[in-house]
Design an enzyme around this catalytic site. Structure first.
Site, mmCIF file in Angstrom:
data_model
loop_
_atom_site.group_PDB
_atom_site.id
_atom_site.type_symbol
_atom_site.label_atom_id
_atom_site.label_comp_id
_atom_site.label_asym_id
_atom_site.label_seq_id
_atom_site.Cartn_x
_atom_site.Cartn_y
_atom_site.Cartn_z
ATOM 1 N N GLU A 44 0.845 -1.191 0.000
ATOM 2 C CA GLU A 44 0.000 0.000 0.000
ATOM 3 C C GLU A 44 0.885 1.248 0.000
ATOM 4 O OE1 GLU A 44 -1.125 2.450 2.554
ATOM 5 O OE2 GLU A 44 -2.680 3.163 1.200
ATOM 6 N N GLU A 53 5.985 7.850 -2.396
ATOM 7 C CA GLU A 53 6.155 7.258 -1.070
ATOM 8 C C GLU A 53 7.196 6.141 -1.127
ATOM 9 O OE1 GLU A 53 2.487 6.212 0.814
ATOM 10 O OE2 GLU A 53 1.663 8.243 0.633
#
Length: 283
Positions: A44, A53
């Site tokens: 995720e 990220e």
């Protein structure tokens, strides 16, 4: 619109085995090693801009060490897109954030071209829910990453060596794209561009995908807001002007960051050089 080409990990060169190093794995050890691998890796780590990220850096390592040959990485591919937007209020907020809590920059470094500027917020990506804004062109593709595993376990001979296809070399995760947004054709009004709105789409598995791209946004998708990269100054665009922006994804041994600069119709300084105002830390 063609999707961006994938930055895939290239095959690593086989290392020479040294006499008396670890030796070949016994058949039993090989079975133990293969049984410790996984059929799927689910992450995720997707950000509003796909890779913001550090999904490429993290998933390459995990897939390299733990994914069985022929195994599945979810997501298997993701790509970023950017479009220019008029958003005066958002740009002012970014500039104001410089003095009221913009993320701290990295520590000073000898190679860094100067300290972070007073307007550090204008060198910082922001994740925002866009409200009072106007898109000025269709999104263009930026960067894409794929995660696959193909080398058979039996090709890796040492218990301490990752049984993997590949690990992307750090600099091959770095990239550059020149975004050339065309003139607005029959537009009769001049406009002002304040920055880039960033989006992503991702192939999870087979034909299952998610997206915050304006043209393909998944129904009910509210987990990710767009990314906003403010320009160093508002850019005045006449009807027949095209807007050209250079965008880089760069890294060193401890950080990953973006740099960007408007090059047409006016030339603005490179923003966030060497990650002086904003960077994502690898440890």
């Amino acid at each position: 619109m063609e999707p961006p080409s994938c930055s895939e990990a290239p095959p690593e060169e086989e290392e020479e085995e040294e006499e008396g190093d670890f030796g070949d794995l016994s058949e039993e050890a090989s079975r133990r090693r293969e049984s410790s691998l996984f059929d799927a890796v689910v992450s995720e780590l997707l950000g509003s801009f796909g890779d913001n990220e550090l999904a490429p850096e993290c998933l390459d390592v995990v897939a390299a060490r733990w994914l069985r040959p022929g195994g599945v990485s979810i997501p298997g591919r993701y790509a970023s897109y950017a479009q220019p937007v008029a958003a005066a209020g958002l740009w002012r907020d970014a500039r104001r954030a410089s003095s009221v809590g913009a993320p701290p920059g990295p520590p000073p470094a000898l190679f860094c071209p100067g300290a972070p500027p007073a307007a550090r917020g204008l060198e910082t990506p922001f994740v925002v829910k866009l409200h009072a804004y106007a898109p000025l062109a269709r999104p263009l593709p930026c960067f894409a990453f794929c995660h696959r595993r193909t080398i058979p376990v039996e090709k890796t001979k040492r218990d301490r060596r990752p049984a993997v296809e590949v690990k992307t070399k750090e600099k091959q995760r770095d990239n550059h794209v020149r975004l050339a947004f065309p003139p607005r054709g029959d537009a009769t009004l001049d406009v002002v561009a304040h920055g880039l709105a960033g989006y992503f789409d991702a192939e999870l598995y087979d034909d299952v995908a998610i997206s915050i791209h304006p043209d393909t946004k998944s129904p009910g998708m509210f987990s990710w807001f767009p990314l906003f990269l403010p320009f160093a100054a508002p850019v005045h665009l006449r009807a027949n002007d095209r807007l050209v922006v250079d965008l880089w994804r760069r890294s060193d041994t401890t950080r990953v960051w973006y740099e960007w600069a408007v090059v047409e119709p006016t030339l603005l300084p490179i923003q966030n050089p060497n990650g002086r105002s904003f960077a994502m830390h690898l440890n």
